[in-house]
Design a protein around this motif. Structure first.
Motif, PDB file in Angstrom:
ATOM      1  N   VAL A 135       0.835  -1.198   0.000  1.00 56.78           N
ATOM      2  CA  VAL A 135       0.000   0.000   0.000  1.00 56.78           C
ATOM      3  C   VAL A 135       0.874   1.253   0.000  1.00 56.78           C
ATOM      4  N   GLY A 136       1.980   1.211   0.733  1.00 51.72           N
ATOM      5  CA  GLY A 136       2.904   2.354   0.736  1.00 51.72           C
ATOM      6  C   GLY A 136       3.449   2.644  -0.643  1.00 51.72           C
ATOM      7  N   ALA A 137       3.782   1.589  -1.396  1.00 49.12           N
ATOM      8  CA  ALA A 137       4.271   1.778  -2.761  1.00 49.12           C
ATOM      9  C   ALA A 137       3.195   2.400  -3.644  1.00 49.12           C
ATOM     10  N   ALA A 138       1.947   1.994  -3.438  1.00 45.72           N
ATOM     11  CA  ALA A 138       0.847   2.585  -4.206  1.00 45.72           C
ATOM     12  C   ALA A 138       0.665   4.061  -3.848  1.00 45.72           C
ATOM     13  N   ARG A 139       0.794   4.383  -2.560  1.00 49.80           N
ATOM     14  CA  ARG A 139       0.699   5.788  -2.147  1.00 49.80           C
ATOM     15  C   ARG A 139       1.768   6.632  -2.834  1.00 49.80           C
ATOM     16  N   VAL A 140       2.983   6.120  -2.837  1.00 48.37           N
ATOM     17  CA  VAL A 140       4.095   6.844  -3.446  1.00 48.37           C
ATOM     18  C   VAL A 140       3.848   7.042  -4.939  1.00 48.37           C
ATOM     19  N   ALA A 141       3.419   5.976  -5.612  1.00 49.79           N
ATOM     20  CA  ALA A 141       3.166   6.068  -7.051  1.00 49.79           C
ATOM     21  C   ALA A 141       2.041   7.053  -7.346  1.00 49.79           C
ATOM     22  N   ARG A 142       0.991   7.017  -6.551  1.00 51.01           N
ATOM     23  CA  ARG A 142      -0.134   7.937  -6.771  1.00 51.01           C
ATOM     24  C   ARG A 142       0.316   9.389  -6.640  1.00 51.01           C
ATOM     25  N   ARG A 143       1.142   9.653  -5.632  1.00 54.10           N
ATOM     26  CA  ARG A 143       1.621  11.039  -5.432  1.00 54.10           C
ATOM     27  C   ARG A 143       2.581  11.459  -6.534  1.00 54.10           C
ATOM     28  N   ALA A 144       3.322  10.496  -7.084  1.00 48.33           N
ATOM     29  CA  ALA A 144       4.329  10.810  -8.101  1.00 48.33           C
ATOM     30  C   ALA A 144       3.721  11.128  -9.455  1.00 48.33           C
ATOM     31  N   THR A 145       2.583  10.511  -9.756  1.00 53.10           N
ATOM     32  CA  THR A 145       2.126  10.542 -11.141  1.00 53.10           C
ATOM     33  C   THR A 145       1.612  11.898 -11.595  1.00 53.10           C
ATOM     34  N   SER A 146       1.144  12.734 -10.678  1.00 55.07           N
ATOM     35  CA  SER A 146       0.607  14.023 -11.123  1.00 55.07           C
ATOM     36  C   SER A 146       1.676  14.847 -11.825  1.00 55.07           C
ATOM     37  N   GLY A 147       2.868  14.910 -11.241  1.00 51.46           N
ATOM     38  CA  GLY A 147       3.961  15.646 -11.874  1.00 51.46           C
ATOM     39  C   GLY A 147       4.426  14.991 -13.160  1.00 51.46           C
ATOM     40  N   MET A 148       4.461  13.658 -13.180  1.00 55.12           N
ATOM     41  CA  MET A 148       4.877  12.950 -14.389  1.00 55.12           C
ATOM     42  C   MET A 148       3.885  13.167 -15.521  1.00 55.12           C
ATOM     43  N   LEU A 149       2.600  13.176 -15.199  1.00 55.95           N
ATOM     44  CA  LEU A 149       1.579  13.374 -16.226  1.00 55.95           C
ATOM     45  C   LEU A 149       1.702  14.746 -16.872  1.00 55.95           C
ATOM     46  N   ARG A 150       2.027  15.754 -16.074  1.00 56.17           N
ATOM     47  CA  ARG A 150       2.187  17.095 -16.644  1.00 56.17           C
ATOM     48  C   ARG A 150       3.353  17.150 -17.617  1.00 56.17           C
ATOM     49  N   LYS A 151       4.422  16.408 -17.309  1.00 53.81           N
ATOM     50  CA  LYS A 151       5.605  16.403 -18.174  1.00 53.81           C
ATOM     51  C   LYS A 151       5.520  15.383 -19.297  1.00 53.81           C
ATOM     52  N   ARG A 152       4.539  14.482 -19.190  1.00 53.27           N
ATOM     53  CA  ARG A 152       4.394  13.393 -20.154  1.00 53.27           C
ATOM     54  C   ARG A 152       5.676  12.560 -20.238  1.00 53.27           C
ATOM     55  N   TRP A 153       6.279  12.350 -19.085  1.00 52.06           N
ATOM     56  CA  TRP A 153       7.493  11.534 -18.984  1.00 52.06           C
ATOM     57  C   TRP A 153       7.646  11.088 -17.538  1.00 52.06           C
ATOM     58  N   GLY A 154       7.993   9.827 -17.345  1.00 51.46           N
ATOM     59  CA  GLY A 154       8.229   9.360 -15.986  1.00 51.46           C
ATOM     60  C   GLY A 154       8.715   7.930 -15.961  1.00 51.46           C
ATOM     61  N   ARG A 155       9.374   7.585 -14.867  1.00 57.04           N
ATOM     62  CA  ARG A 155       9.865   6.231 -14.636  1.00 57.04           C
ATOM     63  C   ARG A 155       9.480   5.813 -13.219  1.00 57.04           C
ATOM     64  N   LEU A 156       8.661   4.784 -13.117  1.00 55.39           N
ATOM     65  CA  LEU A 156       8.328   4.171 -11.840  1.00 55.39           C
ATOM     66  C   LEU A 156       9.003   2.803 -11.777  1.00 55.39           C
ATOM     67  N   VAL A 157       9.732   2.552 -10.703  1.00 51.67           N
ATOM     68  CA  VAL A 157      10.381   1.255 -10.510  1.00 51.67           C
ATOM     69  C   VAL A 157      10.059   0.771  -9.098  1.00 51.67           C
ATOM     70  N   PHE A 158       9.587  -0.458  -9.003  1.00 50.63           N
ATOM     71  CA  PHE A 158       9.215  -1.056  -7.725  1.00 50.63           C
ATOM     72  C   PHE A 158      10.180  -2.196  -7.412  1.00 50.63           C
ATOM     73  N   LEU A 159      10.725  -2.184  -6.192  1.00 52.92           N
ATOM     74  CA  LEU A 159      11.629  -3.251  -5.767  1.00 52.92           C
ATOM     75  C   LEU A 159      10.820  -4.354  -5.109  1.00 52.92           C
TER      76      LEU A 159
END
Length: 234
Positions: free
Chosen positions: A101-125
């Motif tokens: 769930v913590g990883a999902a929280r982090v990804a959710r918070r990250a995506t807004s900025g990535m969507l604006r730039k139309r570029w992003g890299r999410l990596v889950f360990l």
């Protein structure tokens, strides 16, 4: 091109190796940590990924210094090992909340900025234990297996906006976690590893480095094993 990067759980082990690798590639790196000393050489923010407000605060700190994170590596996690029959609900939920769930929280918070730039890299360990299972680690294995479904769902949701979402799957890696293993269990896992040795955090970081590079722009929804052959075919 220099990017803003955020690594959760970046003060030791694999997370610290990933942070150093990304910094070595020229990126502006922020790391989060929950316990222990803050790592030197990075923007370090204390953060418990089970707390949505703490996650938001960590991102705001990174944004203020480096701009919205374009590379986010979700590495923070915990273990609370015991056989399921004797496992408390508190230990079951704590591991699922921190690792999945913590990883999902982090990804959710990250995506807004990535969507604006139309570029992003999410990596889950993740962990090979999420595929093979491990006695006494039902909560941990379930949380790590769940990251694959999370990453692949995000690959579908975000791919059209230039955002990739991938999983790195470490095997037996030379970190603090394996010092807690029973020596017989450690020897058993090494014996099942084709290369016959324990891996290093830097070898895991190299896989993360590839997935976050521009050259990996057509790689998404992938599970990249860094296992030395442990669990081949799973």
């Amino acid at each position: 091109m220099t990017r803003s990067a955020l690594v959760t759980g970046g003060n030791r082990g694999i997370g610290l190796a990933v942070a150093r690798s990304l910094a070595g590639a020229g990126h502006r790196v922020a790391v989060t940590y929950r316990t222990g000393p803050a790592p030197s050489g990075f923007l370090a923010v204390r953060c418990d990924v089970t707390d949505p407000d703490a996650v938001d605060a960590a991102f705001r700190a990174a944004e203020a210094e480096h701009g919205p994170p374009e590379i986010v590596v979700s590495n923070a996690g915990i273990t609370r090992d015991s056989l399921l029959l004797g496992m408390s609900d508190a230990d079951l939920h704590a591991v699922l909340d921190a690792n999945l769930v913590g990883a999902a929280r982090v990804a959710r918070r990250a995506t807004s900025g990535m969507l604006r730039k139309r570029w992003g890299r999410l990596v889950f360990l993740s962990s090979i234990m999420g595929f093979s299972g491990s006695p006494g680690q039902t909560n941990y294995a379930a949380s790590k297996a769940g990251l694959v479904g999370l990453a692949r769902s995000l690959a579908w949701e975000l791919g059209a906006r230039g955002i990739t979402s991938n999983v790195v799957l470490p095997g037996l890696i030379d970190t603090d976690m394996i010092t807690e293993l029973d020596p017989r269990r450690r020897d058993e896992l090494v014996g099942r590893t084709a290369l016959g040795r324990v891996g290093t955090p830097e070898e895991v970081a190299a896989a993360v480095g590839f997935l976050t590079a521009p050259e990996a722009g057509f790689v998404t929804g992938a599970v990249v094993p860094v296992t030395g052959g442990l669990g081949m075919g799973q």
